[in-house]
Structures are given as structure tokens and as C-alpha cells.
Scaffold this motif. Structure first.
Motif, PDB file in Angstrom:
ATOM      1  N   GLY A  28      27.734  23.571  44.973  1.00  0.00           N
ATOM      2  CA  GLY A  28      27.418  22.154  44.858  1.00  0.00           C
ATOM      3  C   GLY A  28      28.433  21.387  44.041  1.00  0.00           C
ATOM      4  O   GLY A  28      29.050  20.442  44.520  1.00  0.00           O
ATOM      5  N   ALA A  29      28.635  21.831  42.813  1.00  0.00           N
ATOM      6  CA  ALA A  29      29.509  21.081  41.898  1.00  0.00           C
ATOM      7  C   ALA A  29      30.873  21.728  41.745  1.00  0.00           C
ATOM      8  O   ALA A  29      31.792  21.103  41.216  1.00  0.00           O
ATOM      9  CB  ALA A  29      28.838  20.970  40.531  1.00  0.00           C
ATOM     10  N   GLY A  30      31.008  22.967  42.208  1.00  0.00           N
ATOM     11  CA  GLY A  30      32.276  23.675  42.037  1.00  0.00           C
ATOM     12  C   GLY A  30      32.231  24.594  40.822  1.00  0.00           C
ATOM     13  O   GLY A  30      31.479  24.378  39.877  1.00  0.00           O
ATOM     14  N   TYR A  31      33.077  25.594  40.855  1.00  0.00           N
ATOM     15  CA  TYR A  31      33.105  26.616  39.803  1.00  0.00           C
ATOM     16  C   TYR A  31      33.390  26.003  38.442  1.00  0.00           C
ATOM     17  O   TYR A  31      32.703  26.281  37.470  1.00  0.00           O
ATOM     18  CB  TYR A  31      34.175  27.648  40.162  1.00  0.00           C
ATOM     19  N   LYS A  57      32.188  34.759  32.873  1.00  0.00           N
ATOM     20  CA  LYS A  57      32.005  33.819  33.987  1.00  0.00           C
ATOM     21  C   LYS A  57      32.824  34.218  35.208  1.00  0.00           C
ATOM     22  O   LYS A  57      32.353  34.146  36.334  1.00  0.00           O
ATOM     23  CB  LYS A  57      32.400  32.407  33.526  1.00  0.00           C
ATOM     24  N   GLU A  58      34.053  34.656  34.970  1.00  0.00           N
ATOM     25  CA  GLU A  58      34.912  35.025  36.084  1.00  0.00           C
ATOM     26  C   GLU A  58      34.355  36.226  36.842  1.00  0.00           C
ATOM     27  O   GLU A  58      34.378  36.256  38.070  1.00  0.00           O
ATOM     28  CB  GLU A  58      36.330  35.324  35.575  1.00  0.00           C
ATOM     29  N   LEU A  60      31.269  37.046  37.022  1.00  0.00           N
ATOM     30  CA  LEU A  60      30.105  36.574  37.769  1.00  0.00           C
ATOM     31  C   LEU A  60      30.527  35.993  39.110  1.00  0.00           C
ATOM     32  O   LEU A  60      29.959  36.326  40.157  1.00  0.00           O
ATOM     33  CB  LEU A  60      29.363  35.508  36.936  1.00  0.00           C
ATOM     34  N   ALA A  61      31.560  35.152  39.105  1.00  0.00           N
ATOM     35  CA  ALA A  61      32.048  34.566  40.354  1.00  0.00           C
ATOM     36  C   ALA A  61      32.572  35.646  41.288  1.00  0.00           C
ATOM     37  O   ALA A  61      32.368  35.595  42.503  1.00  0.00           O
ATOM     38  CB  ALA A  61      33.143  33.545  40.063  1.00  0.00           C
ATOM     39  N   ARG A  62      33.236  36.628  40.725  1.00  0.00           N
ATOM     40  CA  ARG A  62      33.785  37.701  41.543  1.00  0.00           C
ATOM     41  C   ARG A  62      32.668  38.518  42.183  1.00  0.00           C
ATOM     42  O   ARG A  62      32.725  38.853  43.368  1.00  0.00           O
ATOM     43  CB  ARG A  62      34.662  38.607  40.671  1.00  0.00           C
ATOM     44  N   ALA A  63      31.641  38.830  41.396  1.00  0.00           N
ATOM     45  CA  ALA A  63      30.510  39.588  41.939  1.00  0.00           C
ATOM     46  C   ALA A  63      29.856  38.804  43.075  1.00  0.00           C
ATOM     47  O   ALA A  63      29.502  39.363  44.122  1.00  0.00           O
ATOM     48  CB  ALA A  63      29.494  39.873  40.831  1.00  0.00           C
ATOM     49  N   LEU A  64      29.710  37.504  42.870  1.00  0.00           N
ATOM     50  CA  LEU A  64      29.113  36.659  43.899  1.00  0.00           C
ATOM     51  C   LEU A  64      29.967  36.659  45.166  1.00  0.00           C
ATOM     52  O   LEU A  64      29.463  36.826  46.285  1.00  0.00           O
ATOM     53  CB  LEU A  64      28.964  35.237  43.355  1.00  0.00           C
ATOM     54  N   ARG A 117      41.724  31.579  44.461  1.00  0.00           N
ATOM     55  CA  ARG A 117      42.872  31.936  43.632  1.00  0.00           C
ATOM     56  C   ARG A 117      42.752  31.352  42.238  1.00  0.00           C
ATOM     57  O   ARG A 117      43.333  31.861  41.289  1.00  0.00           O
ATOM     58  CB  ARG A 117      44.157  31.396  44.282  1.00  0.00           C
ATOM     59  N   GLU A 118      42.021  30.271  42.125  1.00  0.00           N
ATOM     60  CA  GLU A 118      41.936  29.609  40.826  1.00  0.00           C
ATOM     61  C   GLU A 118      41.107  30.398  39.825  1.00  0.00           C
ATOM     62  O   GLU A 118      41.274  30.261  38.638  1.00  0.00           O
ATOM     63  CB  GLU A 118      41.345  28.200  40.978  1.00  0.00           C
ATOM     64  N   PHE A 119      40.175  31.192  40.318  1.00  0.00           N
ATOM     65  CA  PHE A 119      39.346  31.929  39.365  1.00  0.00           C
ATOM     66  C   PHE A 119      39.191  33.397  39.715  1.00  0.00           C
ATOM     67  O   PHE A 119      38.605  34.145  38.944  1.00  0.00           O
ATOM     68  CB  PHE A 119      37.968  31.264  39.223  1.00  0.00           C
ATOM     69  N   LEU A 120      39.712  33.827  40.866  1.00  0.00           N
ATOM     70  CA  LEU A 120      39.697  35.258  41.182  1.00  0.00           C
ATOM     71  C   LEU A 120      41.136  35.742  41.178  1.00  0.00           C
ATOM     72  O   LEU A 120      41.712  36.016  42.224  1.00  0.00           O
ATOM     73  CB  LEU A 120      39.045  35.503  42.546  1.00  0.00           C
ATOM     74  N   SER A 121      41.680  35.859  39.977  1.00  0.00           N
ATOM     75  CA  SER A 121      43.120  36.034  39.796  1.00  0.00           C
ATOM     76  C   SER A 121      43.777  36.958  40.818  1.00  0.00           C
ATOM     77  O   SER A 121      44.570  36.509  41.652  1.00  0.00           O
ATOM     78  CB  SER A 121      43.389  36.548  38.378  1.00  0.00           C
ATOM     79  N   ASP A 122      43.451  38.229  40.774  1.00  0.00           N
ATOM     80  CA  ASP A 122      44.223  39.173  41.580  1.00  0.00           C
ATOM     81  C   ASP A 122      43.532  39.554  42.886  1.00  0.00           C
ATOM     82  O   ASP A 122      43.914  40.505  43.539  1.00  0.00           O
ATOM     83  CB  ASP A 122      44.495  40.438  40.758  1.00  0.00           C
TER      84      ASP A 122
END
Lengths: 197, 197
Positions: A28-31, A57-58, A60-64, A117-122
Motif C-alpha cells: 500500500g504505502a511502500g517498504y 526489517k530487511e 522481514l521483507a526478504r522472508a515475505l 534491489r533497494e532493500f533486497l541487496s544481494d
DNA sequence: GTCTATAATCCGATAGAC
DNA sequence: GTCTATCGGATTATAGAC
């Protein structure tokens, strides 16, 4: 009657609950516009619970992301397996993609529109993820059986599915008047004409 | 010889210099991973100069976005005007898009991959922006002249250009082995077969 | 117009009780 | 495993000199 359903989920259930809440807020609002405190408040859990299950937080986003991509991969694989021949398989894939976009817009928005790429570095880019490679594979087999014209496999895959993916973007942006499914036949026909032998 | 070229640009030149620096950093690390201080340091200017010219970070991004989109619109319009007939016009558009992607990847990355909704609150989505509407217009005129099959205009536009746009994404993600231009003919041919009468 | 210094706020992450 | 309270740091934006 010794086991009462708890008001708030615990353990693995809480993990899933946090993931669902994060997906809703991220898409909705973005990471970056979603803080840990937002997730905490919206999910009705504590900061501690989030950090216990995901670390930061990162992660969490990766797991999602991994979770959603794996589910999508299963859907695409089943769609491919459901059809006989390249044309039918591609139609089934697009149909499934359209259905997912309408029924789970948050999921598709997160997978397609997020700049991972902005939050899932590699992490490998979305193009080389399982479901997209499977779609490319369909076209490669089609070429081997002369159902599809000989050409670069990337070109074949983007020609077949590029239009459908753009239509999904339009739908997620609210630019279409009719439901996505109503365009299915036309979109699939265009894709097929683009690549057929 | 009264006028020496200043070491650092001033006035309007500084404005452009800040925009160029912001583009490089935004498209490299992303809007949220780039701080005002990063731009200040990289551009060799002061915080005050940035706020004087743009007001705040979001307005800076908006000014950049509008600037790039307007320039792209001019390029697309010229490409369309350079060709006779739907097919030639579409080829010219894709050729221009590919050239821009190779020569100004930061620009195209910012325009195509950025989730502008996250920081350009009330801006219209990219789909309804001038250059994309112009591309749709080419297909609509093609339909009116029976060069293109009758179908929904959105479907026609995404079918013609969707593959090319996906290829640009692949190129920006570094997924392609050869330069984008080497795929031009195949990509355009696929798009045309998808929609031709 | 451009600069430096600083204010005000928010965020991610940790500590430690239960 | 889950909670509350809090820390340290980074960020946006402003104030005021030049």
C-alpha cells in the motif's frame, strides 16, 4: 475444551500474521514508507515479536518476498502442467497471472512493482526468479518443437508475456475500465501471434 | 576577460547540476536510500542551495521526474513523426527507447523502475503520462486505417510495446548478454505480428 | 543565492522483565 | 515467545550569517 482459540495468534500463526500485515502495508504505502512501528500497530503485536521472528526489517521483507515468490512459482508450474502444447500453456499462465492480479493485488503489486534491489541487496533480480524462468522455458520448448519461430529466448518470452505483464501493471494502477479477465483472450492471442511459427 | 567561468555553477546552472546529481544517486541507490546530505556531498553544494531551488526532497524528485518525462516525450514525438505508417512509427519508437536505455540508463531506470507513487503522492501514474499516451495513439490511428486489427486500444499498445519494455527492464537489470540494439529487429517484428491486420 | 550550524523528529534496533 | 521502555543515530528541514 482444554484448548481455547487465542485472541491473538502465537508462534507460527503470529509469524504468518505479521507477514500478512507487512504485505498489506508494504504494497500500500511502500517498504520505506512503512515503519516497524506501523506494522506493530496494525498487526496488534509487539516490536519484540517482530524482531524475534525476523531479525530486522530487511529480513522481514526478504522472508515475505521469498514466500510470495515460492507460492507464485507453484501456481505457474501448475498452470504450465495443465496445458498441452505451447499455446495452451501460455494461455494458462496468463490466465493464472490475471486471476492472481485481480484476487491478490497486494501480492502481485509487491512482486511486480517493488524495486527489490533497494532493500533486497544481494537478491537475484526478478527476471531470473523461478516463475519467470519457467515462463521462458515454455517458449524454449516451443521453439524446439517448431511451434514457435526461432529467435532469442529472451525475445520470445518478453514478446509472449510482455503485453500481459503491462496489462497487469495497468490494472494495478487502476487504468483499466473492465476487469482484467475480460482482456484475456485478446492479450493471449496477441502474444501468440507475436511468436508462433 | 571580466567574466571568469566559476568553479561551481550558480543560479540556473546549479539547479541543473543538482538535478543531474540527484538523478545519478536516485537511480543508483534509490530515492529512499539517498539522503539530502548525500546529494549535497556528491554535488559539492550546500544544503541551503538545494532547499532554495527545490523546497524539499519530494519536490526535488518531482521536478526531476517532470523534467525527464518531458524530455522523453519530445524524443517519442519526434520518433513518431519520423516514420510513415504504423509499423515504421512503432519501429522508430522502440529504436529510440532502446537507444535511450543504453545511452542514459539512469534516466530510463528512474522513469521505468521507480515506484513514483511512493514519493510523488498525487502524480498521475506513468501509464497515463504523455509519452505512453502518444504510443497508444499510434496504435489507435493504425486501427482507424485498418493497418492494425480491431481490438481494445490498451491491448494493442501493450501488445506492440510490452515486449520492448520488458527487454529494457532486462537490460537495466544486466540480464542480457548482447547490447539492447542487437535485439531491435526481432523485438519490433514480434510486436508488429502481434497487432497487424 | 549560497553558506554553516543546529533544531526537531522519527526510525531501527536493543535490553531486560515476565 | 512476547512484552514495554528506551537508546543511539540518521534524516529532513530551518535559522540566520554573509
Amino acid at each position: 475444551m482444554t484448548k481455547q482459540p487465542p485472541t491473538r495468534p502465537r508462534g507460527e500463526a503470529m509469524r504468518r500474521h505479521i507477514l500478512e500485515t507487512a504485505l498489506r502495508l508494504f504494497s500500500g504505502a511502500g517498504y520505506f514508507n512503512t515503519s516497524i512501528h506501523d506494522i506493530r500497530r496494525e498487526a496488534g503485536v509487539s516490536i519484540g515479536a517482530i524482531y524475534h521472528h525476523f531479525g530486522n526489517k530487511e529480513l522481514l521483507a526478504r522472508a515475505l518476498y521469498d514466500d510470495l515468490l515460492q507460492r507464485m512459482d507453484g501456481d505457474i508450474q501448475r498452470a504450465i502442467a495443465s496445458g498441452e502444447g505451447t499455446r495452451a500453456q501460455c494461455l494458462a499462465v496468463i490466465k493464472k497471472l490475471f486471476t492472481l492480479t485481480e484476487e491478490q493485488p497486494a501480492t502481485m503489486s509487491f512482486i511486480l512493482l517493488a524495486k527489490h534491489r533497494e532493500f533486497l541487496s544481494d537478491h537475484p533480480s526478478i527476471c531470473s526468479s523461478q516463475p519467470f524462468m519457467a515462463m521462458r522455458g515454455v517458449l524454449e520448448r516451443g521453439m524446439a518443437q517448431d511451434e514457435v519461430r526461432a529467435m532469442d529466448p529472451w525475445v520470445a518470452a518478453t514478446a509472449m508475456f510482455g503485453g500481459a505483464l503491462r496489462m497487469m501493471n495497468l490494472a494495478l494502477d487502476g487504468a483499466l475500465e473492465s476487469p482484467l479477465e475480460s482482456y484475456l483472450q485478446e492479450v493471449a492471442e496477441c502474444g501468440w501471434r507475436a511468436v508462433k511459427a
